[in-house]
Design a protein around this motif. Structure first.
Motif, PDB file in Angstrom:
ATOM      1  N   ILE A 122       1.165  -1.060  -0.068  1.00  0.00           N
ATOM      2  CA  ILE A 122       0.021  -0.105  -0.119  1.00  0.00           C
ATOM      3  C   ILE A 122       1.086   1.252  -0.024  1.00  0.00           C
ATOM      4  O   ILE A 122       0.918   2.107  -0.782  1.00  0.00           O
ATOM      5  CB  ILE A 122      -0.944  -0.172   1.115  1.00  0.00           C
ATOM      6  CG1 ILE A 122      -2.048  -1.034   1.208  1.00  0.00           C
ATOM      7  CG2 ILE A 122      -1.644   1.302   1.414  1.00  0.00           C
ATOM      8  CD1 ILE A 122      -2.951  -1.268   2.260  1.00  0.00           C
ATOM      9  N   ILE A 123       1.933   1.319   0.917  1.00  0.00           N
ATOM     10  CA  ILE A 123       2.710   2.336   1.077  1.00  0.00           C
ATOM     11  C   ILE A 123       3.417   2.660  -0.302  1.00  0.00           C
ATOM     12  O   ILE A 123       3.485   3.931  -0.574  1.00  0.00           O
ATOM     13  CB  ILE A 123       3.721   2.382   2.113  1.00  0.00           C
ATOM     14  CG1 ILE A 123       2.820   2.288   3.709  1.00  0.00           C
ATOM     15  CG2 ILE A 123       4.683   3.391   2.320  1.00  0.00           C
ATOM     16  CD1 ILE A 123       3.593   1.691   4.720  1.00  0.00           C
ATOM     17  N   GLU A 124       3.975   1.579  -1.041  1.00  0.00           N
ATOM     18  CA  GLU A 124       4.628   1.836  -2.438  1.00  0.00           C
ATOM     19  C   GLU A 124       3.925   2.335  -3.295  1.00  0.00           C
ATOM     20  O   GLU A 124       4.400   3.333  -4.166  1.00  0.00           O
ATOM     21  CB  GLU A 124       5.132   0.603  -2.624  1.00  0.00           C
ATOM     22  CG  GLU A 124       6.511   0.197  -1.970  1.00  0.00           C
ATOM     23  CD  GLU A 124       7.175  -1.212  -2.468  1.00  0.00           C
ATOM     24  OE1 GLU A 124       6.858  -1.412  -3.790  1.00  0.00           O
ATOM     25  OE2 GLU A 124       7.787  -1.939  -1.769  1.00  0.00           O
ATOM     26  N   ASN A 125       2.634   1.886  -3.359  1.00  0.00           N
ATOM     27  CA  ASN A 125       1.685   2.135  -4.737  1.00  0.00           C
ATOM     28  C   ASN A 125       0.620   3.247  -4.319  1.00  0.00           C
ATOM     29  O   ASN A 125       0.130   3.706  -5.376  1.00  0.00           O
ATOM     30  CB  ASN A 125       1.281   0.892  -5.090  1.00  0.00           C
ATOM     31  CG  ASN A 125       2.089  -0.249  -5.360  1.00  0.00           C
ATOM     32  OD1 ASN A 125       2.607  -0.094  -6.772  1.00  0.00           O
ATOM     33  ND2 ASN A 125       2.372  -1.029  -4.708  1.00  0.00           N
ATOM     34  N   ALA A 126       0.323   3.645  -3.090  1.00  0.00           N
ATOM     35  CA  ALA A 126      -0.768   4.461  -2.817  1.00  0.00           C
ATOM     36  C   ALA A 126      -0.601   5.982  -3.665  1.00  0.00           C
ATOM     37  O   ALA A 126      -1.724   6.203  -4.378  1.00  0.00           O
ATOM     38  CB  ALA A 126      -1.037   4.569  -1.672  1.00  0.00           C
ATOM     39  N   SER A 127       0.527   6.370  -3.500  1.00  0.00           N
ATOM     40  CA  SER A 127       0.626   7.732  -4.232  1.00  0.00           C
ATOM     41  C   SER A 127       0.177   7.889  -5.828  1.00  0.00           C
ATOM     42  O   SER A 127      -0.261   8.770  -6.049  1.00  0.00           O
ATOM     43  CB  SER A 127       2.009   8.503  -3.928  1.00  0.00           C
ATOM     44  OG  SER A 127       2.989   7.600  -4.349  1.00  0.00           O
ATOM     45  N   ALA A 128       0.756   6.778  -6.138  1.00  0.00           N
ATOM     46  CA  ALA A 128       0.660   6.700  -7.781  1.00  0.00           C
ATOM     47  C   ALA A 128      -0.913   6.458  -8.199  1.00  0.00           C
ATOM     48  O   ALA A 128      -1.295   6.887  -9.232  1.00  0.00           O
ATOM     49  CB  ALA A 128       1.178   5.501  -8.317  1.00  0.00           C
ATOM     50  N   VAL A 129      -1.755   6.140  -7.071  1.00  0.00           N
ATOM     51  CA  VAL A 129      -3.119   6.096  -7.559  1.00  0.00           C
ATOM     52  C   VAL A 129      -4.024   7.095  -6.750  1.00  0.00           C
ATOM     53  O   VAL A 129      -5.038   6.967  -6.961  1.00  0.00           O
ATOM     54  CB  VAL A 129      -3.860   4.799  -7.071  1.00  0.00           C
ATOM     55  CG1 VAL A 129      -3.098   3.687  -8.209  1.00  0.00           C
ATOM     56  CG2 VAL A 129      -3.647   4.293  -5.866  1.00  0.00           C
ATOM     57  N   GLY A 130      -3.130   8.119  -6.383  1.00  0.00           N
ATOM     58  CA  GLY A 130      -4.108   9.104  -5.639  1.00  0.00           C
ATOM     59  C   GLY A 130      -4.724   9.099  -4.485  1.00  0.00           C
ATOM     60  O   GLY A 130      -5.528   9.733  -4.195  1.00  0.00           O
ATOM     61  N   ILE A 131      -4.141   8.205  -3.676  1.00  0.00           N
ATOM     62  CA  ILE A 131      -4.643   7.936  -2.414  1.00  0.00           C
ATOM     63  C   ILE A 131      -4.045   8.681  -1.427  1.00  0.00           C
ATOM     64  O   ILE A 131      -2.806   9.270  -1.202  1.00  0.00           O
ATOM     65  CB  ILE A 131      -4.201   6.503  -1.937  1.00  0.00           C
ATOM     66  CG1 ILE A 131      -4.884   5.508  -2.703  1.00  0.00           C
ATOM     67  CG2 ILE A 131      -4.718   6.288  -0.354  1.00  0.00           C
ATOM     68  CD1 ILE A 131      -6.440   5.297  -2.908  1.00  0.00           C
ATOM     69  N   SER A 132      -4.780   9.503  -0.490  1.00  0.00           N
ATOM     70  CA  SER A 132      -4.378  10.452   0.575  1.00  0.00           C
ATOM     71  C   SER A 132      -3.277   9.869   1.744  1.00  0.00           C
ATOM     72  O   SER A 132      -3.698   8.883   1.723  1.00  0.00           O
ATOM     73  CB  SER A 132      -5.509  11.270   0.977  1.00  0.00           C
ATOM     74  OG  SER A 132      -6.217  10.178   2.081  1.00  0.00           O
ATOM     75  N   GLU A 133      -2.491  10.705   1.793  1.00  0.00           N
ATOM     76  CA  GLU A 133      -1.570  10.369   2.921  1.00  0.00           C
ATOM     77  C   GLU A 133      -2.489   9.951   4.397  1.00  0.00           C
ATOM     78  O   GLU A 133      -1.845   9.216   5.014  1.00  0.00           O
ATOM     79  CB  GLU A 133      -0.710  11.517   3.174  1.00  0.00           C
ATOM     80  CG  GLU A 133       0.398  11.344   4.535  1.00  0.00           C
ATOM     81  CD  GLU A 133       1.222   9.709   3.966  1.00  0.00           C
ATOM     82  OE1 GLU A 133       1.467   9.177   5.084  1.00  0.00           O
ATOM     83  OE2 GLU A 133       1.613   9.581   2.745  1.00  0.00           O
ATOM     84  N   ALA A 134      -3.571  10.479   4.425  1.00  0.00           N
ATOM     85  CA  ALA A 134      -4.268   9.960   5.649  1.00  0.00           C
ATOM     86  C   ALA A 134      -4.538   8.541   5.496  1.00  0.00           C
ATOM     87  O   ALA A 134      -4.503   7.963   6.549  1.00  0.00           O
ATOM     88  CB  ALA A 134      -5.802  10.791   5.739  1.00  0.00           C
ATOM     89  N   LEU A 135      -4.962   8.248   4.419  1.00  0.00           N
ATOM     90  CA  LEU A 135      -5.389   6.573   4.197  1.00  0.00           C
ATOM     91  C   LEU A 135      -3.924   5.984   4.219  1.00  0.00           C
ATOM     92  O   LEU A 135      -3.903   4.807   4.762  1.00  0.00           O
ATOM     93  CB  LEU A 135      -5.850   6.397   2.709  1.00  0.00           C
ATOM     94  CG  LEU A 135      -7.631   6.540   2.782  1.00  0.00           C
ATOM     95  CD1 LEU A 135      -8.004   6.569   1.337  1.00  0.00           C
ATOM     96  CD2 LEU A 135      -8.085   5.795   3.903  1.00  0.00           C
ATOM     97  N   VAL A 136      -2.902   6.384   3.598  1.00  0.00           N
ATOM     98  CA  VAL A 136      -1.582   5.687   3.731  1.00  0.00           C
ATOM     99  C   VAL A 136      -1.069   5.557   4.912  1.00  0.00           C
ATOM    100  O   VAL A 136      -0.681   4.626   5.444  1.00  0.00           O
ATOM    101  CB  VAL A 136      -0.518   6.624   2.872  1.00  0.00           C
ATOM    102  CG1 VAL A 136       0.995   5.740   2.853  1.00  0.00           C
ATOM    103  CG2 VAL A 136      -1.228   6.568   1.190  1.00  0.00           C
ATOM    104  N   SER A 137      -1.442   6.591   5.932  1.00  0.00           N
ATOM    105  CA  SER A 137      -0.833   6.666   7.284  1.00  0.00           C
ATOM    106  C   SER A 137      -1.425   5.591   8.250  1.00  0.00           C
ATOM    107  O   SER A 137      -1.105   4.992   9.064  1.00  0.00           O
ATOM    108  CB  SER A 137      -0.927   8.059   8.020  1.00  0.00           C
ATOM    109  OG  SER A 137       0.051   8.697   7.279  1.00  0.00           O
ATOM    110  N   GLU A 138      -2.828   4.911   7.399  1.00  0.00           N
ATOM    111  CA  GLU A 138      -3.239   3.861   8.414  1.00  0.00           C
ATOM    112  C   GLU A 138      -2.450   2.749   7.993  1.00  0.00           C
ATOM    113  O   GLU A 138      -2.285   1.874   8.844  1.00  0.00           O
ATOM    114  CB  GLU A 138      -4.807   3.635   7.533  1.00  0.00           C
ATOM    115  CG  GLU A 138      -5.822   4.448   8.092  1.00  0.00           C
ATOM    116  CD  GLU A 138      -7.265   4.258   7.867  1.00  0.00           C
ATOM    117  OE1 GLU A 138      -7.335   2.911   7.781  1.00  0.00           O
ATOM    118  OE2 GLU A 138      -8.034   5.146   7.394  1.00  0.00           O
ATOM    119  N   ALA A 139      -1.986   2.537   6.918  1.00  0.00           N
ATOM    120  CA  ALA A 139      -0.979   1.298   6.572  1.00  0.00           C
ATOM    121  C   ALA A 139       0.270   1.580   7.334  1.00  0.00           C
ATOM    122  O   ALA A 139       0.929   0.475   7.769  1.00  0.00           O
ATOM    123  CB  ALA A 139      -0.533   1.270   5.056  1.00  0.00           C
TER     124      ALA A 139
END
Length: 652
Positions: A122-139
């Motif tokens: 998730i952390i590697e790929n989330a930014s490429a698909v426009g996922i917010s850092e708030a969601l990435v921070s859950e991971a």
């Protein structure tokens, strides 16, 4: 997603050595066998992976064998009458052998690495698909959460799962190298939690999910634990061997101060979280998912799909929540007479899916010190009453087998009705002698009779591996019993609470005891007394099964020592979190395990074992780390010498 229940089983590609066969169902019920890199390059994949972050908690919290690994062998629990090797091995009292094949910390190892790898993806790929850092921070939070559990349990663990440090693993490599404890803390736990604190919301996407407050708690607790590790007061060995120095150049005191500061930040900026008004409110099932709970492994009675397990029978395995069975004794052995002279008798306390009862497995038992020392104050402090079932009441009317008897007869031939006390654990040794002869009235469990009482009684000195107060706080609760006994053999449909707002006070207090500079009004004693004052407030008595309004806060606070030490902090932690899976970690962190749990007293497993015996545990320094699971060692394709070196010393 607020209040949605999660249906998923955990299976992700981690170390290839850890792969097993399972399937997962995310919220939209799309089934996958493994997570792939392409999957995480979609928004749905990231959200599905985050769903798995929450679901993986069920495979640890409520999993009774892992629960055993967090408690058995401490001053909170020893093995019970029906214990097998899973429990006796963990007790370290000469009845078993804790080793790489018998340690049930394997549950953590096997669950955490799969989840960590999903977090990496998730952390590697989330930014490429426009996922917010708030969601990435859950991971990020869950990756740090798992690594924090692992490093406390096993020492240094691998950051490279096969494709590079903190990278999503796509390799079939069957080798592994363990990082050191400082590397695990400074490369992943601290940075992930700092980022999570900065980016997570005050209120979670899901009830009991990742928030700023839960991230602050774990960051403060990680700083505190690492500070202890650096200080190493009792010269406990670490592995892989490494100097007790911090790569960033800080000393233990710096980390104790950070622990205090972050915990106080959490208290001062609580978001939607707060202490419940009474200790009873924290744990009563009708108030589950209250705002003191920061993180939970959730379940529900509304759907087997979203519960993650059957609603009618318990599998005895994850993802069922069956931890509460372990400290439940076989209260169904209690009997009452059908006539005043007891010419016949029946089982008057039936197995029921209600919080004071539950499914008896008798695998674990609390030593007598729990009742004589930890919960010595049973009058002012409500936490004893809010933790244990001490009175067992007749419920035979809820079964058609004997429900036609409106009245039965208890001790002294006195009539009892449904709801009346059949058996009680006494708070202290009575001033008048108890008649244990059972010449006429036989409780079925070796309890005694006091003049004028219809309930059989047992004093603290006869608490045994067979008969002991039940763990009320983890008892089951259903709203679909329809006036009957319900489904007492099913796994609990209650959430298993993982983290509570109250712990911020005790983390800050412990850091203060370790020398952190404190803020005005927030000394160790001040912080402890917040919880002690709350403990003095009663609104219900479980023992009396009745509303009980009483405020003993002043007495509870007055009884707090003027100077707080680590042993007092640990005693308060046990009073707050008894039986919730904290204790082994607390004793290992503070290096107090042998001092506080090296001996314990309890009566034996048979009804005739009525003399308390003191047992000695052999807790050696190497036991402060659990063994790497044998399954991990067997799966690695490495030279024998390297595999041997992978294991923690002492478990060869």
């Amino acid at each position: 997603m607020k209040n949605k229940f999660i249906k998923i089983s955990v299976c992700t590609l981690a170390l290839s050595l850890l792969l097993g066969s399972c399937t997962d169902d995310i919220l939209d019920e799309q089934s996958r066998t493994v997570y792939t890199p392409d999957y995480f390059k979609t928004e749905a994949g990231v959200i599905g992976g985050l769903t798995g972050m929450y679901a993986h908690l069920r495979y640890m919290y409520g999993q009774a064998y892992y629960y055993n690994a967090t408690l058995t062998g401490t001053d909170e629990a020893t093995w019970g009458q029906s214990a097998d090797g899973n429990f006796k091995d963990a007790d370290l009292s000469g009845v078993g052998n804790l080793n790489s094949s018998s340690s049930r910390s394997d549950v953590l190892w096997n669950t955490a690495f799969s989840n960590i790898n999903a977090a990496n993806g998730i952390i590697e790929n989330a930014s490429a698909v426009g996922i917010s850092e708030a969601l990435v921070s859950e991971a990020r939070f869950f990756r740090a959460f798992d690594y924090f559990l692992l490093v406390q349990t096993f020492g240094g663990v691998p950051l490279d799962l096969g494709s590079g440090e903190l990278k999503f693993n796509v390799s079939q490599n069957r080798t592994s190298v363990r990082n050191t404890v400082p590397e695990v803390y400074t490369k992943v736990i601290f940075p992930d939690l700092v980022t999570a604190v900065a980016n997570l919301p005050d209120a979670g996407r899901v009830t009991g999910g990742a928030t700023k407050t839960v991230a602050r708690l774990h960051l403060a607790k990680a700083y505190l634990t690492y500070g202890w590790w650096l200080e190493n007061p009792n010269n406990i060995p670490t592995y892989p061997e490494t100097p007790r120095t911090d790569p960033d150049g800080h000393n233990a005191q710096w980390y104790f101060q950070k622990a205090y500061d972050i915990a106080i930040e959490g208290i001062d900026n609580p978001g939607p979280f707060a202490l419940q008004p009474t200790f009873y409110d924290v744990n009563v099932a009708t108030n589950d998912r209250n705002n003191e709970i920061l993180l939970m492994a959730d379940h529900t009675e509304s759907s087997e799909i979203f519960n993650g397990g059957s609603l009618t029978f318990g599998s005895g395995g994850a993802p069922d929540n069956f931890a509460g069975w372990m400290l439940t004794w076989n209260y169904t052995s209690l009997v009452s007479g059908t006539t005043p002279a007891w010419t016949a008798k029946v089982s008057s306390v039936q197995r029921e899916a209600a919080q004071p009862y539950g499914r008896p497995w008798v695998r674990m038992a609390p030593p007598q010190g729990v009742f004589n020392n930890t919960f010595a104050d049973k009058v002012n402090d409500s936490r004893y009453d809010g933790t244990f079932t001490t009175v067992y009441r007749g419920n035979w009317d809820k079964t058609t087998l004997i429900g036609t008897n409106p009245v039965l007869y208890g001790a002294n031939g006195i009539a009892v009705e449904p709801g009346d006390a059949i058996f009680s654990f006494l708070n202290e040794e009575p001033s008048q002698p108890i008649d244990f002869s059972n010449t006429t009235y036989n409780s079925g469990i070796g309890a005694g009779v006091l003049p004028g009482r219809a309930d059989f009684v047992l004093p603290p000195s006869r608490i045994s591996r067979r008969v002991y107060p039940g763990l009320w706080k983890l008892g089951p609760y259903r709203t679909d019993n329809a006036g009957g006994l319900g489904q007492p053999n099913a796994g609990s449909t209650r959430p298993f609470n993982v983290a509570k707002f109250s712990e911020l006070y005790l983390v800050a207090a412990e850091a203060a005891v370790k020398g952190a500079a404190t803020q005005p009004g927030k000394s160790a004693r001040d912080l402890v007394n917040v919880l002690r004052a709350r403990a003095g407030k009663w609104r219900y008595s479980n023992a009396d099964n009745a509303v009980f309004i009483q405020d003993n806060s002043a007495a509870a606070v007055a009884a707090t020592p003027a100077v707080i030490d680590i042993n007092y902090i640990l005693a308060e932690r046990s009073r707050e979190y008894f039986g919730e899976g904290y204790r082994w970690f607390d004793l290992v962190r503070t290096q107090k395990w042998n001092e506080l749990a090296g001996t314990y007293t309890i009566c034996g497993p048979n009804l005739t074992d009525v003399t308390p015996q003191t047992f000695t545990r052999t807790i050696q320094p190497f036991h402060y780390l659990r063994p790497i699971p044998q399954g991990q060692l067997d799966a690695m394709d490495m030279p024998d010498a390297d595999i041997e070196a992978y294991q923690n010393p002492g478990y060869e």
